[in-house]
Motif scaffolding. Sequence first.
Motif, short mmCIF file in Angstrom:
data_model
loop_
_atom_site.label_atom_id
_atom_site.label_comp_id
_atom_site.label_asym_id
_atom_site.label_seq_id
_atom_site.Cartn_x
_atom_site.Cartn_y
_atom_site.Cartn_z
N GLN A 248 0.82 -1.21 0.00
CA GLN A 248 0.00 0.00 0.00
C GLN A 248 0.86 1.26 0.00
N GLY A 249 2.16 1.09 -0.17
CA GLY A 249 3.05 2.24 -0.23
C GLY A 249 3.42 2.81 1.12
N LEU A 250 3.36 1.97 2.17
CA LEU A 250 3.64 2.45 3.51
C LEU A 250 4.76 1.65 4.17
N LEU A 251 5.52 2.33 4.99
CA LEU A 251 6.49 1.71 5.88
C LEU A 251 6.02 2.02 7.30
N ILE A 252 5.65 1.00 8.04
CA ILE A 252 5.17 1.18 9.41
C ILE A 252 6.25 0.68 10.36
N ALA A 253 6.77 1.59 11.14
CA ALA A 253 7.87 1.28 12.06
C ALA A 253 7.34 1.22 13.48
N GLU A 254 7.76 0.20 14.20
CA GLU A 254 7.42 0.07 15.62
C GLU A 254 8.72 -0.13 16.39
N ARG A 255 9.21 0.96 16.97
CA ARG A 255 10.48 0.95 17.70
C ARG A 255 11.60 0.35 16.83
N MET A 256 11.63 0.80 15.59
CA MET A 256 12.63 0.32 14.63
C MET A 256 13.83 1.27 14.63
N PRO A 277 26.37 6.93 11.71
CA PRO A 277 26.30 5.93 12.78
C PRO A 277 25.88 6.50 14.13
N ALA A 278 26.11 7.80 14.34
CA ALA A 278 25.76 8.41 15.63
C ALA A 278 24.27 8.44 15.88
N VAL A 279 23.45 8.36 14.80
CA VAL A 279 21.99 8.42 14.98
C VAL A 279 21.31 7.14 14.50
N ALA A 280 22.08 6.17 14.01
CA ALA A 280 21.49 4.96 13.43
C ALA A 280 20.67 4.16 14.44
N GLY A 281 20.99 4.27 15.72
CA GLY A 281 20.28 3.49 16.73
C GLY A 281 19.05 4.15 17.30
N LEU A 282 18.72 5.37 16.88
CA LEU A 282 17.52 6.04 17.39
C LEU A 282 16.27 5.22 17.07
N GLN A 283 15.37 5.09 18.03
CA GLN A 283 14.16 4.30 17.85
C GLN A 283 13.09 5.12 17.13
N VAL A 284 12.46 4.50 16.14
CA VAL A 284 11.47 5.18 15.32
C VAL A 284 10.16 4.42 15.39
N SER A 285 9.07 5.13 15.58
CA SER A 285 7.72 4.57 15.50
C SER A 285 6.87 5.52 14.68
N GLY A 286 6.12 4.98 13.76
CA GLY A 286 5.26 5.82 12.93
C GLY A 286 5.03 5.21 11.57
N SER A 287 4.27 5.94 10.75
CA SER A 287 3.94 5.50 9.40
C SER A 287 4.58 6.46 8.40
#
Length: 321
Positions: A248-256, A277-287
Amino acid sequence: MSRFKVANDQPLDESVLDQALNWMVALQSGTSSAAEQQACQHWRNESPQHELAWQRLVGLSRDMRLNQVLTAPGARQLLQARSAVSRRTLLKGFAGLSVASALGLGVRERVLLPELFSDYHTATGERRHVRLADGAALQLDTRTAMDVEGARLTLNLGRLLLANGASDSRAIKTADGWIRPAALSRLIISHGLPGQPGTQVQMLSGSAQVEPSRGPRTQVEAGQQLSFNNLLSGQPTRVPATAEAWSQGLLIAERMPLGEVLEQLDRYRRGLLRCDPAVAGLQVSGSFSLDQPEASLDLLAKVLPVRVQRVWGYLASVVPA
């Protein structure tokens, strides 16, 4: 003059062309590491001949993408000819088709750019619907390459969603083995995606037999997913509720992790996308929209302590704010 032919017609040593081709195969595999990419760049910088060979390969790729000079069967016929003809004879075949007369291209066991040599393929950012003769329906994700031969599908690269028809003789092949879904099953099959070793099967409904090339069979039921390579498979786990979101053209992230989010967006964005690399580990949630990756990058910059550095609209780097 051919679009990919460079002004400098300097002949290149075959060993240099061989090296360039091997580097191109490694970097187009979808599994190359940062160290391999750096090593390739080092090789290119070692010699003007190395860089010239690389640019000619890139030019060939671009020319074939734009002009579709070879049909899929024609390209595969040339590739398969490696066991019956010499390198020189094969090169003459390429030259006769006006594909690589300026390149001197050798043939390898692995296909250089599978999306160019497949019956069906999608470009960066493209999704495509395909209806098969027996009524089965397919949706191909971005950067996906697939061959069709009767009831057999070969997924060379990428991801597809299959709504199987009434036939129970369907078989899907990847480099790792076979998937044989039951009639009327719906499933997602992916191969060669970033961060995903081997092949993954996600059963949305119905069931399927998974057969690694040199390993035991495993039955996968509705609601289960399974990853496998050519020797063995893991244990089935639960299919995430967001498995179909890409269709459906979406990426849904849950603490990714942000690095993984950007790896996904990178598949849908033309150009290069890098993550500090300094920000690669930030947790992302959203659509996030896969169809509008630039807007998704801007949204990430609004909700996270990061900013997006863009160069000519091609290179984008996500760095600390």
